[in-house]
Design a protein around this motif. Structure first.
Motif, PDB file in Angstrom:
ATOM      1  N   LEU A  61     -22.138 -39.990  19.135  1.00 31.71           N
ATOM      2  CA  LEU A  61     -22.310 -38.847  18.237  1.00 31.71           C
ATOM      3  C   LEU A  61     -23.611 -38.905  17.447  1.00 31.71           C
ATOM      4  O   LEU A  61     -24.045 -37.889  16.901  1.00 31.71           O
ATOM      5  N   LEU A  64     -26.349 -36.359  18.485  1.00 32.88           N
ATOM      6  CA  LEU A  64     -26.029 -34.936  18.515  1.00 32.88           C
ATOM      7  C   LEU A  64     -26.899 -34.084  17.583  1.00 32.88           C
ATOM      8  O   LEU A  64     -27.361 -33.016  17.994  1.00 32.88           O
ATOM      9  N   GLU A  68     -29.109 -30.954  18.883  1.00 28.61           N
ATOM     10  CA  GLU A  68     -28.871 -29.610  18.338  1.00 28.61           C
ATOM     11  C   GLU A  68     -30.168 -29.023  17.781  1.00 28.61           C
ATOM     12  O   GLU A  68     -30.474 -27.841  17.988  1.00 28.61           O
ATOM     13  N   TYR A 130     -21.147 -35.798  26.942  1.00 28.09           N
ATOM     14  CA  TYR A 130     -19.754 -35.355  27.102  1.00 28.09           C
ATOM     15  C   TYR A 130     -19.061 -36.138  28.216  1.00 28.09           C
ATOM     16  O   TYR A 130     -17.921 -36.583  28.057  1.00 28.09           O
ATOM     17  N   GLN A 141     -14.273 -33.337  21.079  1.00 30.12           N
ATOM     18  CA  GLN A 141     -14.266 -31.991  20.509  1.00 30.12           C
ATOM     19  C   GLN A 141     -15.610 -31.633  19.883  1.00 30.12           C
ATOM     20  O   GLN A 141     -16.120 -30.542  20.095  1.00 30.12           O
ATOM     21  N   GLU A 142     -16.195 -32.537  19.113  1.00 28.61           N
ATOM     22  CA  GLU A 142     -17.481 -32.261  18.480  1.00 28.61           C
ATOM     23  C   GLU A 142     -18.559 -31.997  19.525  1.00 28.61           C
ATOM     24  O   GLU A 142     -19.372 -31.094  19.386  1.00 28.61           O
ATOM     25  N   GLU A 145     -17.912 -28.565  21.236  1.00 21.09           N
ATOM     26  CA  GLU A 145     -18.303 -27.424  20.395  1.00 21.09           C
ATOM     27  C   GLU A 145     -19.809 -27.217  20.412  1.00 21.09           C
ATOM     28  O   GLU A 145     -20.287 -26.082  20.546  1.00 21.09           O
ATOM     29  N   LEU A 146     -20.566 -28.293  20.282  1.00 19.98           N
ATOM     30  CA  LEU A 146     -22.021 -28.183  20.325  1.00 19.98           C
ATOM     31  C   LEU A 146     -22.482 -27.764  21.711  1.00 19.98           C
ATOM     32  O   LEU A 146     -23.388 -26.936  21.855  1.00 19.98           O
TER      33      LEU A 146
END
Length: 170
Positions: A61, A64, A68, A130, A141-142, A145-146
């Motif tokens: 994570l 991320l 983004e 992922y 999930q995080e 979503e991204l």
């Protein structure tokens, strides 16, 4: 002289003797009938405990926010380059392929495509993260979503590129 007996007779006689040894009184062997202990009775209530959700690996994570930011930056650059591309495409309509207007339109389209590629690279990075998180059975999930957000960027860019290419110089 005695006649020769067939091989089937030699096999049948010992087999019959062996089988007759198995026959005996039923008192020696247990019954194969269903026993009382084998009968189903009562109710079975399974105890189901809610599984604890796996915790996402912090190392996965950690990247991320940077991905983004890259995706958002390339999406914003794409959006800001659209008016210049539309202007160049309008100016190039009907122009000869050897003209400067046609070349400027191609360059504007290439700039848009380059920004779209940068967004797609961010999406690919998210796909890899992922997949790694999924294989480690961690919470994804995080990441999902991204990934959905960046995928919507790429879809929007694809639609705009398709629309511009249809208007583009021929």
């Amino acid at each position: 002289m005695k006649p020769l007996r067939s091989s089937a007779q030699f096999v049948a006689l010992p087999a019959a003797l062996a089988l007759s040894a198995c026959v005996g009184s039923g008192d020696k062997y247990p019954s194969l009938a269903v026993r009382d202990a084998e009968r189903a009775s009562g109710a079975f209530t399974p105890v189901v405990e809610a599984p604890t959700p796996p915790v996402a690996d912090p190392a996965l994570l950690a990247g991320l926010p940077a991905i983004e930011a890259r995706a958002q930056s390339s999406y914003d650059a794409f959006q800001s380059a659209i008016p210049a591309a539309e202007t160049a495409l309008s100016a190039a309509r009907g122009a000869n392929q050897s003209s400067n207007r046609w070349a400027a339109a191609q360059i504007a389209l290439a700039e848009l495509d380059s920004q779209r590629s940068q967004t797609a690279i961010a999406l690919t990075d998210l796909d890899l993260i992922y997949a790694e998180a999924s294989s480690e059975l961690t919470m994804v999930q995080e990441i999902a979503e991204l990934r959905a957000k960046v995928a919507s960027f790429v879809r929007a860019q694809d639609q705009i590129m398709s629309a511009l290419l249809e208007k583009g110089p021929r």
